[in-house]
Structure formats: structure tokens, C-alpha cells
Write an enzyme that holds these catalytic residues in place. Structure first.
Site, PDB file in Angstrom:
ATOM      1  N   LYS A 159      63.385  -5.240  11.673  1.00 31.30           N
ATOM      2  CA  LYS A 159      63.169  -6.186  10.986  1.00 31.30           C
ATOM      3  C   LYS A 159      63.134  -7.853  11.408  1.00 31.30           C
ATOM      4  CE  LYS A 159      62.199  -5.517   5.990  1.00 31.30           C
ATOM      5  NZ  LYS A 159      62.707  -4.809   4.772  1.00 31.30           N
ATOM      6  N   GLU A 215      63.468   7.460  -6.767  1.00 33.70           N
ATOM      7  CA  GLU A 215      63.266   6.810  -8.609  1.00 33.70           C
ATOM      8  C   GLU A 215      63.646   8.413  -9.127  1.00 33.70           C
ATOM      9  OE1 GLU A 215      61.274   5.839  -6.927  1.00 33.70           O
ATOM     10  OE2 GLU A 215      61.286   3.562  -6.316  1.00 33.70           O
ATOM     11  N   ARG A 265      57.220   6.604 -11.899  1.00 31.47           N
ATOM     12  CA  ARG A 265      57.886   7.794 -10.671  1.00 31.47           C
ATOM     13  C   ARG A 265      58.655   8.720 -11.529  1.00 31.47           C
ATOM     14  NH1 ARG A 265      56.931   7.102  -4.328  1.00 31.47           N
ATOM     15  NH2 ARG A 265      54.792   6.251  -5.161  1.00 31.47           N
TER      16      ARG A 265
HETATM   17  C1  TPP Z   1      59.008   3.211  -5.554  1.00 26.39           C
HETATM   18  C2  TPP Z   1      58.753   2.403  -4.784  1.00 26.39           C
HETATM   19  N1  TPP Z   1      60.241   2.069  -4.719  1.00 26.39           N
HETATM   20  C3  TPP Z   1      60.616   0.541  -4.753  1.00 26.39           C
HETATM   21  C4  TPP Z   1      60.131  -0.351  -3.953  1.00 26.39           C
HETATM   22  C5  TPP Z   1      60.944  -1.146  -3.398  1.00 26.39           C
HETATM   23  N2  TPP Z   1      60.869  -1.622  -2.168  1.00 26.39           N
HETATM   24  C6  TPP Z   1      59.685  -2.168  -1.698  1.00 26.39           C
HETATM   25  S1  TPP Z   1      59.473  -2.145   0.672  1.00 26.39           S
HETATM   26  C7  TPP Z   1      61.354  -1.433   0.123  1.00 26.39           C
HETATM   27  C8  TPP Z   1      61.509  -0.571   1.039  1.00 26.39           C
HETATM   28  C9  TPP Z   1      60.727  -0.298   2.389  1.00 26.39           C
HETATM   29  O1  TPP Z   1      61.746   0.136   3.768  1.00 26.39           O
HETATM   30  P1  TPP Z   1      61.120   0.608   4.583  1.00 26.39           P
HETATM   31  O2  TPP Z   1      59.396   1.815   4.259  1.00 26.39           O
HETATM   32  O3  TPP Z   1      61.686   0.710   6.217  1.00 26.39           O
HETATM   33  O4  TPP Z   1      59.932  -0.547   5.001  1.00 26.39           O
HETATM   34  P2  TPP Z   1      60.713  -1.480   5.899  1.00 26.39           P
HETATM   35  O5  TPP Z   1      60.752  -2.811   4.427  1.00 26.39           O
HETATM   36  O6  TPP Z   1      61.562  -2.015   6.452  1.00 26.39           O
HETATM   37  O7  TPP Z   1      59.488  -2.364   6.951  1.00 26.39           O
HETATM   38  C10 TPP Z   1      61.355  -1.167  -1.492  1.00 26.39           C
HETATM   39  C11 TPP Z   1      62.801  -0.262  -1.418  1.00 26.39           C
HETATM   40  C12 TPP Z   1      58.983   0.007  -3.768  1.00 26.39           C
HETATM   41  N3  TPP Z   1      57.855  -0.204  -3.384  1.00 26.39           N
HETATM   42  N4  TPP Z   1      57.795   1.345  -4.288  1.00 26.39           N
END
Ligand code: TPP
Length: 653
Positions: free
Chosen positions: A288, A377, A405
């Protein structure tokens, strides 16, 4: 400011342009794309690290697959800046997330290359599977369906539900697992450990190379050779690689892990995968923030750093000469620690938002009492309910939009069982630049119809602290109710926020001022706009009453009787949907009690409101200070126009 693309990127306006380029140019295209993202986000802000991490993946996918006929779905979509820039939105990209500009997430309305609208996590595999079934049904068997999902999003239950289904359907579907060991904060849970095991296993990697060598020869030797290779591969995996069983046991053919920053190798691998039928998963290891040293180093900070100086890496912050009010999330974070230090029963829960909710403050000092449960969630709510059955006092902090959710869990596992779980709903109301997928528009409406649910919204820091203090007391448990405490993104209004705790009476509102002819009833932080509107109206000789109702449920009925007996014009204001919301609750009270006032409900209308600054969206929907003042004038039938300069001044204060 205009962002200048590199030499080759300037000539790529569509993926077709990209596919015409020589494979040897891909490295340079990746460099130019990465630089473009850095140049743009440093000036205009937005999500950062995730898009840098998938530059090579974005280029390789559009190079190999025939998008948009092949369907490419980005999970969450915060990492899709490279995809947007490659798919005709480069020249518009400086409007990303701005009011009236392009969305920060893929959106079907915005581009034919955005196969599926996203924002909430873990939906991509289900969507891709649905598309692949539709393609098969229509006889479009050559069509590919690709879901790109991060290791964080893979922790979401939906991803597993979809894989369970996908393994049972022999369609063309490729899941790209973009594994960078991060969500917004470091990823958590056993799956993360499992993925790390696969990645670092020497046995695995040796076998993997052999498998790939064999696969490379597949196309040369035809179908029977493919079968043989496939059998060898499966045999090797089954006997040697017990770690690979997770995906394989779900009938998904597992490939990888591969270096997700080696664009040329990824092109080779993706081309191979295209020719392997059935559902499969490719595990890519990425970093990242790749290519911007600071973002690689502090990946949480650089998830969405705001504007910054790309040379020095200094993140641009506003500096004030006077103390400023804190963010509500920080008031929550500090207050839960303060309460938990004195009360050992208090526990904290967040689904993957430790930094965003500020529960990280508690996780740091009380790691055994504050939990990040992953992007889960539903689990967060039922896990909280489980702890509550054992007499613990659980603060479960979930963004309003993500709580959608877990609706069934709130009803089925908490409310029906009369468990005193304390839900703190952050980012309630308009979320701002993240847009409609993230607006916390509906929680008042969806919470107030649940029996045993108390619905509260603080107008300031003190009210948030006092309600947290109140419901943390053991006697709250005697009520056999749960509570939803909603507060917005951003700052409150009290620089000296660390007030003495005072117990609140559940269901008791607060009169802010008496008035004449018209009463304004507000819920939550948006009440501060009404204060500003009243100040501005005073200059015109208009004097509305103002009540901070604090509770949507139970409503302060004594106060409402007083209001309807004294005012025949009532304006309600909420940063939430009008349908079924706070204003509707007030109107229901009026009907049930045979009052006949004229009511104007201000709030989020029954349509999708796009992205923009919070104040811009409040203005658009007519409940910024100016909108509230205008509603007062209108209900009074007053012609005189407000002094615009004054209102703007007040609004900016
Ligand atoms: C249902 C839900 N919960 C929380 C989030 C907030 N959120 C946005 S990006 C993220 C992290 C995602 O991690 P990953 O899929 O590994 O992607 P990366 O940012 O590491 O590329 C979170 C928790 C969301 N978008 N959707």
C-alpha cells in the site's frame, strides 16, 4: 492547477489505447500513472495509498482484458484512481470528490468501464458472480468477470458467502486478491495470518514456481496436456500445500502468490488465467502506498492524507491562532478511555475503523478491552450482544452508513433480547466527499422504528460525553434498552470540550430559547446551524423559539405539548432523511395528540444526494443556516430577504 501527464499516458484516453501499446512500454506507463496520481492527490486530496498499490494491477488488467466488455469490479473502489485515469477520466480527474465533480468511487452512471457501483466493502465477488451467471445465461461464454478485492475486504462476511456460492458454479470468474496486509489500519484476524503463511512458505513458493512452469507450457500442448498439468498442480497442492486448502476447498482454483508490482509478469499470468475455465483466485502481494516512500512507511496516515506537499511530504493542515473544537470521534475516543479507566465492565468494538472512530485510543491503552473485528459489521453487533449478555457495558462504534449492514443483528440479537448495547454511530448525516455510498442518511429512520431502541444525537461535545457517561452506569441496564448515539463527521463546537460529567435524563430535551410564532426543533449537531439562523433572523426582528430535542426516541412529550400549545408553526431540522426521520416523529406526535400546527420538515430529501463538502450539501438540501432562516421566513410569510453577507459570515464562523 493542471496536472500534466507523462508522454505515453497523455496518449492513453481509453483502455483500447493502452492495449495498442507495446508490452515493453508498460513499465513506463505504470511510472507515469503513479506520478499522475501523486501529482493530483497532493493538490486535490482523496484516497492515496490504495491506488498507488494497484497501479501495476490496473494497467495489467486493462491491458489483458477486453474492458468494458469484460467486467472489472473494484471492491470498495477507493483504490480505483488508476482505473479512472485509464478509462477516459484523466482530464476530469482534478474534480475528483469535489461538488459537481467525478465520484471518488466507481459508479455505473459515470462510466461504462465502472461495471459496478461500490463504496462499501466485500461486494465485488457477489456482483462478479451475478454478472458471470447472467453472461452464461445469455450465451456470452467468452466474457470475463473480474473482482479485485483487498485482504481487508476479504474479511467481510459477504466475500465468504460469495466464494461459497462461486465455488459451486463453473463460470468465468477471476478473483484478484490484492494482499497488502492492510485495511485502513493494519488488517486483523486469522485470515491475515493465513495469507502471510502462504506468502512466506518456502515449500509453497518452490512448488508454485514448478506449477507455473508447467502452466506456461499448457497452451503449447493442448487440452489433454492442460488436464494433466491441472491434475499435477492439484495433486501437488493437495499433498504439499495444506495452506492452500482454504480457497481450493471452496472449489476456487488458487494461483499465486505473485508480485503485484511486476507488471509484465502479471500480464503473463492474467493471460494464462484467461484460458483456464471456472472460478479462480489470484493472490497478488502488493505494498500500500507503493512508490511514495512516506506512504509506504505510514500506511494508515496515507490512506487518505488530504492535500500535501509532494516534495517534502508535509500534509497541509489549517493552522488557527485560537483553540479549536475537537472532532466528535476524538471526544468519543477520549471519553470511552476516561470512563473505562474507572469502570472495568466497559468494552469497545469497531469493525475495521480504529483510526476513523478513534477507538484506537482505547485499543492502545486497554488492548484486551477494545477490539477491531475486521470489516465485519454484522459480527461486531452480535459479538457486542454476546458480551452484553455477560453483564459487560459494550460501546459498539460503527459508522452510520456501515451500520446498514448489521440491521438484522441490531433487531434480532440486541433489541429483541433487550440487551443494553451502546451503539455509537459516527459519520451520521452527510459524509461529504465520499458521497452517497457513505452518507449516514438513514439511521434515525431505521433505528427509531425498533422497539427497545433509544435514539439520541448530541448537539455538542458535552452532550456526547454526558450521554456516554449516563449509559455507562449500571442502572442503564435496568431499562432493558439499547441506544443509538449518532454524531457527524468533523468538529463539534466546544474548544473546552472536557466538561465534568453530568447525568442526563433519558428522553429529556433542552429549550435553547423562547420565541414568538414559530418554533425550530432540532436534533443533534445541526442544531448549531439553527442557533446561527436565529442570530441572523434577530437582525430582521424575527424571533423563533429553538429546542434541542436530544432524543428522537423517546421524544420529550412534555416539551412537545408545551411547543404545540404555544406555537402553531413548527420547523424540524435534521441531518438525516426526512422520510421516517425526526421531523416525522414530531409530526406523528402532533397527529396522535390532535394538534394542528403547520410543520415544515427540513432534512435530506427522498433522492440520492451526491458528494461535496458537508456545508455544500446542507445548502443544497436547504438546511444550512441560510436554508433554516429562509424556512422560518417562508412559514411566517415574511417577504423581507435576509442580509446575505451576514448569513454567509455566520455560516463561515
Ligand atoms: C462495509 C464497509 N465497512 C468499512 C469500510 C471502510 N473502509 C474503506 S477502505 C477499508 C479498508 C479496505 O481494506 P482492503 O480491502 O485491504 O483495501 P486496501 O485499502 O488495503 O487497498 C475500510 C475498512 C467500507 N468501505 N465498507
Amino acid at each position: 492547477m493542471q496536472i500534466i501527464p507523462g508522454k505515453i499516458l497523455a496518449q492513453i484516453n481509453t483502455p483500447e489505447d493502452l492495449r495498442r501499446r507495446n508490452r515493453s512500454e508498460l513499465l513506463q506507463i505504470c511510472d507515469e500513472l503513479r506520478q499522475y496520481i501523486i501529482d493530483d492527490v497532493s493538490v486535490y486530496g482523496g484516497h492515496f495509498g490504495a491506488s498507488l498499490g494497484v497501479v501495476e494491477l490496473s494497467v495489467a488488467l486493462h491491458y489483458v482484458f477486453n474492458t468494458p466488455n469484460d467486467q472489472l469490479i473494484w471492491d470498495v473502489g477507493h483504490q480505483a484512481y488508476g482505473h479512472k485515469i485509464l478509462t477516459g477520466r484523466r482530464d476530469n480527474f482534478h474534480t475528483n470528490r469535489l461538488y459537481g465533480g467525478i465520484s471518488g468511487f466507481p459508479k455505473r452512471k459515470e462510466s461504462k468501464y465502472d461495471a459496478f457501483g461500490v463504496g462499501h466493502s466485500s461486494t465485488s465477488i457477489s456482483a462478479a458472480l451475478g454478472m458471470s451467471v447472467a453472461s452464461n445465461y445469455k450465451g456470452e461464454t467468452d466474457r470475463q468477470h473480474i473482482a479485485v478485492i483487498g485482504d481487508g475486504s476479504m474479511t467481510g462476511g459477504m466475500a465468504f458467502e460469495a466464494m461459497n456460492h462461486a465455488g459451486d458454479i463453473p463460470n468465468n470468474m477471476i478473483i484478484i486478491l490484492n494482499d497488502n496486509c492492510m485495511a485502513i489500519d493494519p488488517n486483523v484476524g486469522a485470515l491475515k495470518e493465513y495469507l502471510t503463511d502462504i506468502t512466506t512458505s518456502h515449500t509453497y513458493n518452490r512448488v508454485k514456481d514448478e506449477v507455473w512452469n508447467l502452466l506456461g507450457k499448457m497452451s503449447t500442448f493442448g487440452k489433454s496436456a492442460q488436464d494433466i498439468v491441472s491434475k499435477i498442480e492439484n495433486g501437488l497442492k493437495a499433498t504439499l500445500l495444506k495452506q492452500s486448502n482454504l480457497f481450493e476447498s471452496l472449489n476456487l482454483r488458487y494461483f499465486g502468490p505473485i508480485d503485484g508490482h511486476d507488471v509484465e509478469y502479471m500480464v503473463t499470468v492474467l493471460n494464462d488465467l484467461k484460458n483456464i475455465p471456472g472460478p479462480k483466485i489470484l493472490h497478488c502481494i502488493t505494498t500500500k502506498g507503493k512508490g511514495y516512500a512516506l506512504a509506504e512507511k505510514d500506511q494508515t496516515l496515507w490512506h487518505a492524507p488530504g492535500k500535501f506537499d509532494k516534495i517534502t511530504g508535509e500534509i497541509k493542515k489549517k493552522y488557527y491562532s485560537t483553540p479549536q473544537a475537537p472532532k466528535y470521534q476524538d471526544v468519543f475516543g477520549h471519553t470511552i478511555v476516561e470512563l473505562a479507566e474507572k469502570n472495568p465492565k466497559i468494552m469497545g468494538v469497531t469493525p475495521a475503523m480504529p483510526s476513523g472512530s478513534s477507538l484506537n485510543l482505547m485499543m492502545k491503552v486497554m488492548p484486551n478491552r477494545a477490539f477491531d473485528v475486521g470489516i465485519a459489521e454484522q459480527h461486531a453487533v452480535t459479538f457486542s450482544a454476546g458480551m452484553a449478555t455477560q453483564g459487560l457495558t459494550v460501546f459498539c462504534n460503527i459508522y452510520s452508513t456501515f451500520m446498514q449492514r448489521a440491521y438484522d443483528q441490531v433487531i434480532h440479537d440486541v433489541a429483541i433480547q433487550e440487551l443494553p448495547v451502546i451503539f455509537c454511530l459516527d459519520r451520521a448525516g452527510f459524509a461529504g466527499a465520499d458521497g452517497p455510498t457513505h452518507h449516514g442518511a438513514y439511521d434515525i429512520a431505521y433505528m427509531r422504528c425498533i422497539p427497545n431502541m433509544i435514539v439520541f444525537a448530541p448537539m455538542n461535545e458535552k452532550e456526547l460525553r454526558d450521554i456516554m457517561f449516563t449509559v455507562a452506569q449500571d442502572e442503564f441496564k435496568d431499562l432493558k434498552k439499547c441506544i443509538s448515539i449518532r454524531y457527524p463527521r468533523g468538529e463539534g463546537v466546544m474548544p473546552n470540550w472536557k466538561t465534568e460529567f453530568e447525568k442526563m435524563e433519558i428522553g429529556k430535551g433542552r429549550k435553547i430559547k423562547d420565541g414568538e410564532s414559530v418554533a425550530i426543533l432540532t436534533i443533534g449537531h445541526i442544531g448549531n446551524y439553527a442557533v446561527q439562523a436565529c442570530e441572523a433572523l434577530a437582525n430582521e426582528g424575527i424571533n423563533p423559539a429553538h429546542y434541542d430535542m436530544r432524543f428522537v426516541k423517546p421524544l420529550d412529550e412534555t416539551m412537545l405539548h408545551e411547543i404545540f400549545q404555544n406555537y402553531d408553526k413548527v420547523i424540524t431540522v435534521e441531518d438525516g432523511c426526512i422520510q421516517g426521520g425526526f421531523g416525522t416523529a414530531v409530526a406523528e406526535f402532533m397527529l396522535d395528540n390532535n394538534y394542528a400546527a403547520q410543520i415544515k420538515r427540513l432534512g435530506i430529501p427522498d433522492r440520492i444526494v451526491e458528494h461535496g463538502e458537508q456545508l455544500e450539501l446542507h445548502h443544497e438540501c436547504g438546511f444550512d443556516p441560510e436554508g433554516i432562516a429562509e424556512a422560518v421566513r417562508s412559514i411566517l410569510g415574511t417577504q423581507k430577504n435576509m442580509n446575505k453577507a451576514e448569513i454567509v459570515k455566520v455560516a463561515l464562523n
